[in-house]
Design a protein around this motif. Structure first.
Motif, mmCIF file in Angstrom:
data_model
loop_
_atom_site.group_PDB
_atom_site.id
_atom_site.type_symbol
_atom_site.label_atom_id
_atom_site.label_comp_id
_atom_site.label_asym_id
_atom_site.label_seq_id
_atom_site.Cartn_x
_atom_site.Cartn_y
_atom_site.Cartn_z
ATOM 1 N N PHE A 290 2.757 73.958 42.035
ATOM 2 C CA PHE A 290 2.776 72.701 41.298
ATOM 3 C C PHE A 290 1.783 72.749 40.159
ATOM 4 C CE2 PHE A 290 -0.783 72.102 44.123
ATOM 5 C CZ PHE A 290 -1.685 71.351 43.387
ATOM 6 N N HIS A 291 2.026 71.908 39.173
ATOM 7 C CA HIS A 291 1.131 71.693 38.042
ATOM 8 C C HIS A 291 1.216 70.208 37.728
ATOM 9 C CE1 HIS A 291 1.028 76.021 37.476
ATOM 10 N NE2 HIS A 291 2.347 76.001 37.500
ATOM 11 N N VAL A 292 0.080 69.527 37.739
ATOM 12 C CA VAL A 292 0.073 68.096 37.447
ATOM 13 C C VAL A 292 -1.214 67.734 36.712
ATOM 14 C CG1 VAL A 292 -0.882 67.467 39.708
ATOM 15 C CG2 VAL A 292 0.441 65.781 38.419
ATOM 16 N N GLU A 293 -1.072 66.909 35.694
ATOM 17 C CA GLU A 293 -2.224 66.457 34.915
ATOM 18 C C GLU A 293 -2.579 65.043 35.360
ATOM 19 O OE1 GLU A 293 -3.025 65.413 30.310
ATOM 20 O OE2 GLU A 293 -2.080 67.357 30.686
ATOM 21 N N TYR A 294 -3.879 64.773 35.462
ATOM 22 C CA TYR A 294 -4.348 63.434 35.810
ATOM 23 C C TYR A 294 -5.758 63.234 35.279
ATOM 24 C CZ TYR A 294 -6.343 66.147 39.693
ATOM 25 O OH TYR A 294 -6.991 67.091 40.439
ATOM 26 N N ARG A 295 -6.192 61.998 35.298
ATOM 27 C CA ARG A 295 -7.547 61.662 34.871
ATOM 28 C C ARG A 295 -8.439 61.539 36.101
ATOM 29 N NH1 ARG A 295 -5.354 56.540 31.765
ATOM 30 N NH2 ARG A 295 -3.859 56.871 33.438
ATOM 31 N N MET A 296 -9.619 62.155 36.018
ATOM 32 C CA MET A 296 -10.578 62.118 37.114
ATOM 33 C C MET A 296 -11.894 61.554 36.585
ATOM 34 S SD MET A 296 -11.288 62.652 40.293
ATOM 35 C CE MET A 296 -9.917 63.590 40.919
ATOM 36 N N ARG A 297 -12.505 60.698 37.389
ATOM 37 C CA ARG A 297 -13.774 60.083 36.994
ATOM 38 C C ARG A 297 -14.913 61.081 37.160
ATOM 39 N NH1 ARG A 297 -13.788 55.568 40.167
ATOM 40 N NH2 ARG A 297 -14.920 56.718 41.734
ATOM 41 N N ARG A 298 -15.655 61.237 36.095
ATOM 42 C CA ARG A 298 -16.791 62.141 36.080
ATOM 43 C C ARG A 298 -18.027 61.414 36.616
ATOM 44 N NH1 ARG A 298 -18.211 64.929 30.412
ATOM 45 N NH2 ARG A 298 -19.270 62.946 30.194
ATOM 46 N N HIS A 299 -19.095 62.126 36.837
ATOM 47 C CA HIS A 299 -20.342 61.556 37.372
ATOM 48 C C HIS A 299 -20.880 60.406 36.529
ATOM 49 C CE1 HIS A 299 -22.837 63.511 34.311
ATOM 50 N NE2 HIS A 299 -21.966 64.503 34.425
ATOM 51 N N ASP A 300 -20.549 60.385 35.227
ATOM 52 C CA ASP A 300 -21.029 59.317 34.344
ATOM 53 C C ASP A 300 -20.033 58.156 34.237
ATOM 54 O OD1 ASP A 300 -19.017 60.439 32.830
ATOM 55 O OD2 ASP A 300 -20.296 60.999 31.157
ATOM 56 N N LYS A 301 -19.044 58.147 35.138
ATOM 57 C CA LYS A 301 -18.016 57.104 35.245
ATOM 58 C C LYS A 301 -16.957 57.166 34.144
ATOM 59 C CE LYS A 301 -20.327 55.546 38.728
ATOM 60 N NZ LYS A 301 -20.307 56.409 39.854
ATOM 61 N N MET A 302 -17.010 58.183 33.302
ATOM 62 C CA MET A 302 -15.985 58.382 32.270
ATOM 63 C C MET A 302 -14.865 59.228 32.866
ATOM 64 S SD MET A 302 -17.163 56.817 29.595
ATOM 65 C CE MET A 302 -16.151 57.464 28.285
ATOM 66 N N TYR A 303 -13.636 58.963 32.444
ATOM 67 C CA TYR A 303 -12.498 59.745 32.921
ATOM 68 C C TYR A 303 -12.236 60.920 31.990
ATOM 69 C CZ TYR A 303 -11.226 56.277 36.409
ATOM 70 O OH TYR A 303 -11.225 55.449 37.502
ATOM 71 N N ARG A 304 -11.869 62.045 32.595
ATOM 72 C CA ARG A 304 -11.497 63.240 31.861
ATOM 73 C C ARG A 304 -10.156 63.733 32.380
ATOM 74 N NH1 ARG A 304 -14.687 61.469 28.862
ATOM 75 N NH2 ARG A 304 -16.734 62.315 28.391
ATOM 76 N N ARG A 305 -9.331 64.255 31.483
ATOM 77 C CA ARG A 305 -8.025 64.788 31.876
ATOM 78 C C ARG A 305 -8.207 66.175 32.494
ATOM 79 N NH1 ARG A 305 -3.754 62.078 30.856
ATOM 80 N NH2 ARG A 305 -3.761 60.465 29.271
ATOM 81 N N LEU A 306 -7.515 66.385 33.603
ATOM 82 C CA LEU A 306 -7.555 67.675 34.292
ATOM 83 C C LEU A 306 -6.139 68.159 34.547
ATOM 84 C CD1 LEU A 306 -10.202 66.897 37.051
ATOM 85 C CD2 LEU A 306 -10.583 67.927 34.818
ATOM 86 N N LEU A 307 -5.965 69.461 34.582
ATOM 87 C CA LEU A 307 -4.705 70.062 34.986
ATOM 88 C C LEU A 307 -4.954 70.711 36.343
ATOM 89 C CD1 LEU A 307 -1.787 70.908 34.521
ATOM 90 C CD2 LEU A 307 -2.659 72.932 33.331
ATOM 91 N N ASP A 308 -4.229 70.246 37.329
ATOM 92 C CA ASP A 308 -4.367 70.737 38.705
ATOM 93 C C ASP A 308 -3.168 71.622 39.021
ATOM 94 O OD1 ASP A 308 -4.983 71.057 41.389
ATOM 95 O OD2 ASP A 308 -5.194 68.912 41.780
ATOM 96 N N SER A 309 -3.410 72.809 39.493
ATOM 97 C CA SER A 309 -2.342 73.751 39.835
ATOM 98 C C SER A 309 -2.610 74.347 41.193
ATOM 99 C CB SER A 309 -2.270 74.880 38.802
ATOM 100 O OG SER A 309 -2.020 74.371 37.521
ATOM 101 N N GLY A 310 -1.535 74.610 41.882
ATOM 102 C CA GLY A 310 -1.696 75.225 43.196
ATOM 103 C C GLY A 310 -0.417 75.819 43.702
#
Length: 74
Positions: A54-74
Motif C-alpha cells: 500500500f501507499h497512502v498520503e496523510y497529514r500527521m501532527r508534529r511535536h509542535d502541533k503543526m501537521y505535515r504530509r507523509l507518504l506511508d508505504s508498506g
C-alpha cells in the motif's frame, strides 16, 4: 493484533514528541489529521486483507502541533 504497529524509531518519536508506549498498537493514529483517517483505513485495511502493498498520503501532527504530509508505504 495483525496490522497494528508496535515499534517506532527514534526519528518518529522525535517527530511526534511521543513515547513508544503512547504510540503502540493504534495510539499513533491520534496524531493523524481527522479528515485523513477514513481514507487511511480504507487503503490500509484493503491492503491487509488482500495481502498486497500500500501507499497512502496523510497529514500527521508534529511535536509542535503543526501537521505535515507523509507518504506511508508498506
Amino acid at each position: 493484533f495483525e496490522g497494528t504497529r508496535d515499534a517506532f524509531n527514534k526519528k518518529w518519536l522525535q517527530f511526534t514528541g511521543s513515547t513508544q508506549d503512547s504510540l503502540r498498537y493504534d495510539g499513533w493514529l491520534v496524531g493523524m489529521h481527522p479528515q485523513d483517517r477514513a481514507r487511511f483505513h480504507a487503503v490500509f485495511d484493503k491492503a491487509l486483507a488482500d495481502k498486497t502493498s500500500f501507499h497512502v498520503e496523510y497529514r500527521m501532527r508534529r511535536h509542535d502541533k503543526m501537521y505535515r504530509r507523509l507518504l506511508d508505504s508498506g
